[in-house]
Design a protein around this motif. Structure first.
Motif, PDB file in Angstrom:
ATOM      1  N   PRO A  73      -6.925 -14.043  16.354  1.00 31.30           N
ATOM      2  CA  PRO A  73      -6.133 -12.853  16.689  1.00 31.30           C
ATOM      3  C   PRO A  73      -5.107 -12.476  15.619  1.00 31.30           C
ATOM      4  CG  PRO A  73      -6.313 -14.265  18.610  1.00 31.30           C
ATOM      5  CD  PRO A  73      -6.877 -15.027  17.444  1.00 31.30           C
ATOM      6  N   SER A  74      -4.439 -13.456  15.035  1.00 31.75           N
ATOM      7  CA  SER A  74      -3.460 -13.125  13.991  1.00 31.75           C
ATOM      8  C   SER A  74      -4.163 -12.635  12.729  1.00 31.75           C
ATOM      9  CB  SER A  74      -2.555 -14.311  13.694  1.00 31.75           C
ATOM     10  OG  SER A  74      -3.292 -15.386  13.175  1.00 31.75           O
ATOM     11  N   ILE A  75      -5.327 -13.193  12.429  1.00 36.21           N
ATOM     12  CA  ILE A  75      -6.085 -12.722  11.276  1.00 36.21           C
ATOM     13  C   ILE A  75      -6.576 -11.297  11.529  1.00 36.21           C
ATOM     14  CG2 ILE A  75      -8.190 -13.057   9.920  1.00 36.21           C
ATOM     15  CD1 ILE A  75      -7.774 -16.094  10.280  1.00 36.21           C
ATOM     16  N   ASP A  76      -6.999 -11.007  12.758  1.00 32.39           N
ATOM     17  CA  ASP A  76      -7.433  -9.650  13.094  1.00 32.39           C
ATOM     18  C   ASP A  76      -6.281  -8.655  12.973  1.00 32.39           C
ATOM     19  OD1 ASP A  76     -10.066 -10.342  13.504  1.00 32.39           O
ATOM     20  OD2 ASP A  76      -9.865 -10.546  15.677  1.00 32.39           O
ATOM     21  N   ALA A  77      -5.084  -9.059  13.383  1.00 34.69           N
ATOM     22  CA  ALA A  77      -3.918  -8.178  13.253  1.00 34.69           C
ATOM     23  C   ALA A  77      -3.619  -7.930  11.778  1.00 34.69           C
ATOM     24  CB  ALA A  77      -2.708  -8.790  13.951  1.00 34.69           C
ATOM     25  N   ALA A  78      -3.696  -8.968  10.963  1.00 32.51           N
ATOM     26  CA  ALA A  78      -3.472  -8.815   9.525  1.00 32.51           C
ATOM     27  C   ALA A  78      -4.553  -7.929   8.906  1.00 32.51           C
ATOM     28  CB  ALA A  78      -3.449 -10.183   8.847  1.00 32.51           C
ATOM     29  N   TYR A  79      -5.775  -8.067   9.397  1.00 33.58           N
ATOM     30  CA  TYR A  79      -6.886  -7.234   8.917  1.00 33.58           C
ATOM     31  C   TYR A  79      -6.609  -5.764   9.216  1.00 33.58           C
ATOM     32  CZ  TYR A  79     -11.501  -5.104   8.728  1.00 33.58           C
ATOM     33  OH  TYR A  79     -12.551  -4.275   8.447  1.00 33.58           O
ATOM     34  N   ASN A  80      -6.221  -5.469  10.442  1.00 32.65           N
ATOM     35  CA  ASN A  80      -5.929  -4.084  10.819  1.00 32.65           C
ATOM     36  C   ASN A  80      -4.795  -3.508   9.975  1.00 32.65           C
ATOM     37  OD1 ASN A  80      -7.935  -4.100  12.767  1.00 32.65           O
ATOM     38  ND2 ASN A  80      -6.548  -4.755  14.388  1.00 32.65           N
ATOM     39  N   PHE A  81      -3.756  -4.297   9.768  1.00 34.17           N
ATOM     40  CA  PHE A  81      -2.638  -3.853   8.941  1.00 34.17           C
ATOM     41  C   PHE A  81      -3.098  -3.586   7.508  1.00 34.17           C
ATOM     42  CE2 PHE A  81       0.786  -4.776   5.967  1.00 34.17           C
ATOM     43  CZ  PHE A  81       1.738  -3.847   6.378  1.00 34.17           C
ATOM     44  N   ALA A  82      -3.865  -4.517   6.947  1.00 37.96           N
ATOM     45  CA  ALA A  82      -4.316  -4.375   5.559  1.00 37.96           C
ATOM     46  C   ALA A  82      -5.246  -3.175   5.389  1.00 37.96           C
ATOM     47  CB  ALA A  82      -5.007  -5.657   5.099  1.00 37.96           C
ATOM     48  N   ALA A  83      -6.102  -2.927   6.380  1.00 37.83           N
ATOM     49  CA  ALA A  83      -6.998  -1.769   6.310  1.00 37.83           C
ATOM     50  C   ALA A  83      -6.193  -0.467   6.346  1.00 37.83           C
ATOM     51  CB  ALA A  83      -8.006  -1.814   7.458  1.00 37.83           C
ATOM     52  N   GLU A  84      -5.200  -0.407   7.201  1.00 38.59           N
ATOM     53  CA  GLU A  84      -4.348   0.787   7.284  1.00 38.59           C
ATOM     54  C   GLU A  84      -3.519   0.944   6.008  1.00 38.59           C
ATOM     55  OE1 GLU A  84      -2.590   4.262   8.773  1.00 38.59           O
ATOM     56  OE2 GLU A  84      -4.457   3.210   9.238  1.00 38.59           O
ATOM     57  N   TYR A  85      -3.023  -0.151   5.482  1.00 43.90           N
ATOM     58  CA  TYR A  85      -2.240  -0.107   4.249  1.00 43.90           C
ATOM     59  C   TYR A  85      -3.097   0.419   3.099  1.00 43.90           C
ATOM     60  CZ  TYR A  85       0.921  -1.643   0.545  1.00 43.90           C
ATOM     61  OH  TYR A  85       1.760  -1.676  -0.539  1.00 43.90           O
ATOM     62  N   LEU A  86      -4.348  -0.031   3.041  1.00 44.28           N
ATOM     63  CA  LEU A  86      -5.267   0.445   2.011  1.00 44.28           C
ATOM     64  C   LEU A  86      -5.506   1.942   2.173  1.00 44.28           C
ATOM     65  CD1 LEU A  86      -7.249   0.113  -0.328  1.00 44.28           C
ATOM     66  CD2 LEU A  86      -8.967  -0.613   1.358  1.00 44.28           C
ATOM     67  N   ARG A  87      -5.713   2.383   3.386  1.00 50.54           N
ATOM     68  CA  ARG A  87      -5.929   3.816   3.647  1.00 50.54           C
ATOM     69  C   ARG A  87      -4.733   4.634   3.159  1.00 50.54           C
ATOM     70  NH1 ARG A  87      -4.586   7.794   6.660  1.00 50.54           N
ATOM     71  NH2 ARG A  87      -3.125   6.632   7.940  1.00 50.54           N
ATOM     72  N   ILE A  88      -3.540   4.158   3.451  1.00 52.85           N
ATOM     73  CA  ILE A  88      -2.324   4.868   3.037  1.00 52.85           C
ATOM     74  C   ILE A  88      -2.206   4.899   1.512  1.00 52.85           C
ATOM     75  CG2 ILE A  88       0.190   4.701   3.033  1.00 52.85           C
ATOM     76  CD1 ILE A  88      -0.063   3.663   5.950  1.00 52.85           C
ATOM     77  N   LYS A  89      -2.495   3.783   0.877  1.00 51.90           N
ATOM     78  CA  LYS A  89      -2.405   3.722  -0.583  1.00 51.90           C
ATOM     79  C   LYS A  89      -3.446   4.624  -1.239  1.00 51.90           C
ATOM     80  CE  LYS A  89       1.129   1.214  -1.226  1.00 51.90           C
ATOM     81  NZ  LYS A  89       2.303   1.767  -1.887  1.00 51.90           N
ATOM     82  N   GLU A  90      -4.634   4.690  -0.649  1.00 49.12           N
ATOM     83  CA  GLU A  90      -5.657   5.583  -1.194  1.00 49.12           C
ATOM     84  C   GLU A  90      -5.237   7.046  -1.066  1.00 49.12           C
ATOM     85  OE1 GLU A  90      -9.723   2.943  -0.608  1.00 49.12           O
ATOM     86  OE2 GLU A  90      -9.067   4.234   1.037  1.00 49.12           O
ATOM     87  N   GLU A  91      -4.658   7.400   0.075  1.00 49.45           N
ATOM     88  CA  GLU A  91      -4.155   8.770   0.264  1.00 49.45           C
ATOM     89  C   GLU A  91      -3.028   9.071  -0.714  1.00 49.45           C
ATOM     90  OE1 GLU A  91      -5.193  11.346   2.195  1.00 49.45           O
ATOM     91  OE2 GLU A  91      -6.927  10.059   2.644  1.00 49.45           O
ATOM     92  N   ALA A  92      -2.118   8.128  -0.890  1.00 47.44           N
ATOM     93  CA  ALA A  92      -1.015   8.323  -1.822  1.00 47.44           C
ATOM     94  C   ALA A  92      -1.528   8.470  -3.252  1.00 47.44           C
ATOM     95  CB  ALA A  92      -0.034   7.158  -1.720  1.00 47.44           C
ATOM     96  N   PHE A  93      -2.569   7.699  -3.592  1.00 47.47           N
ATOM     97  CA  PHE A  93      -3.152   7.809  -4.930  1.00 47.47           C
ATOM     98  C   PHE A  93      -3.793   9.176  -5.132  1.00 47.47           C
ATOM     99  CE2 PHE A  93      -6.889   7.293  -7.711  1.00 47.47           C
ATOM    100  CZ  PHE A  93      -6.235   6.996  -8.893  1.00 47.47           C
ATOM    101  N   LYS A  94      -4.506   9.672  -4.116  1.00 50.76           N
ATOM    102  CA  LYS A  94      -5.141  10.993  -4.203  1.00 50.76           C
ATOM    103  C   LYS A  94      -4.107  12.090  -4.420  1.00 50.76           C
ATOM    104  CE  LYS A  94      -9.075   9.895  -1.253  1.00 50.76           C
ATOM    105  NZ  LYS A  94      -9.682  10.115   0.074  1.00 50.76           N
ATOM    106  N   GLU A  95      -2.948  11.909  -3.834  1.00 49.16           N
ATOM    107  CA  GLU A  95      -1.881  12.902  -3.958  1.00 49.16           C
ATOM    108  C   GLU A  95      -1.008  12.673  -5.189  1.00 49.16           C
ATOM    109  OE1 GLU A  95       0.264  12.988  -0.261  1.00 49.16           O
ATOM    110  OE2 GLU A  95      -1.545  13.404   0.878  1.00 49.16           O
ATOM    111  N   GLY A  96      -1.312  11.633  -5.933  1.00 53.17           N
ATOM    112  CA  GLY A  96      -0.559  11.351  -7.145  1.00 53.17           C
ATOM    113  C   GLY A  96       0.768  10.646  -6.902  1.00 53.17           C
ATOM    114  N   ALA A  97       0.958  10.111  -5.702  1.00 53.06           N
ATOM    115  CA  ALA A  97       2.227   9.464  -5.365  1.00 53.06           C
ATOM    116  C   ALA A  97       2.193   7.949  -5.535  1.00 53.06           C
ATOM    117  CB  ALA A  97       2.598   9.803  -3.916  1.00 53.06           C
ATOM    118  N   ALA A  98       1.040   7.389  -5.895  1.00 51.39           N
ATOM    119  CA  ALA A  98       0.937   5.937  -6.066  1.00 51.39           C
ATOM    120  C   ALA A  98      -0.012   5.645  -7.216  1.00 51.39           C
ATOM    121  CB  ALA A  98       0.437   5.282  -4.790  1.00 51.39           C
ATOM    122  N   PRO A  99       0.268   4.609  -7.991  1.00 51.71           N
ATOM    123  CA  PRO A  99      -0.635   4.256  -9.093  1.00 51.71           C
ATOM    124  C   PRO A  99      -1.900   3.578  -8.565  1.00 51.71           C
ATOM    125  CG  PRO A  99       1.183   2.693  -8.986  1.00 51.71           C
ATOM    126  CD  PRO A  99       1.464   3.766  -7.965  1.00 51.71           C
TER     127      PRO A  99
END
Length: 125
Positions: free
Chosen positions: A42-68
């Motif tokens: 369960p804790s690994i699954d929670a970390a997985y969900n967080f990491a997947a969402e974090y990746l999604r956010i970073k990809e969106e920020a990169f597309k918008e030029g707000a993240a390297p």
């Protein structure tokens, strides 16, 4: 000869008691290890969900030029690490279950456990 035979009977009985104790100790150890891996999921699954969402956010920020791009790569690596931890915990859970069933003399039951509705297939997605 009678005394020698009686002594051998006692030795065999002592070995039988020791073997039973060793098997029970092994079963307890394997069950505890299996439970530990199961409790990690369960804790690994929670970390997985967080990491997947974090990746999604970073990809969106990169597309918008707000993240390297390095932020996206770091997020991808973190997600891959968590996926690997998840697979490892599932593998060791299955391994402990197989060893536990073997110690109980029920090795053939492993496939039955895999078919149960509660069985959770975990894949590297």
């Amino acid at each position: 000869m009678f005394r020698a035979a009686k002594s051998q009977v006692r030795q065999v009985e002592a070995l039988n008691v020791k073997a039973q104790h060793d098997i029970l100790t092994l079963i307890d150890k394997l069950y505890n290890e299996m439970t530990t891996y199961n409790e990690q999921l369960p804790s690994i699954d929670a970390a997985y969900n967080f990491a997947a969402e974090y990746l999604r956010i970073k990809e969106e920020a990169f597309k918008e030029g707000a993240a390297p791009s390095s932020d996206v790569v770091d997020a991808q690596l973190n997600l891959a690490k968590i996926k690997t931890e998840r697979l490892q915990a599932a593998y060791y859970y299955d391994l402990m279950l197989a060893r536990l069933l073997e110690a109980c003399g029920e090795s053939e039951m492993l496939t039955e456990y895999a078919r149960r509705p509660a069985a959770m297939p975990i894949r590297y997605e």
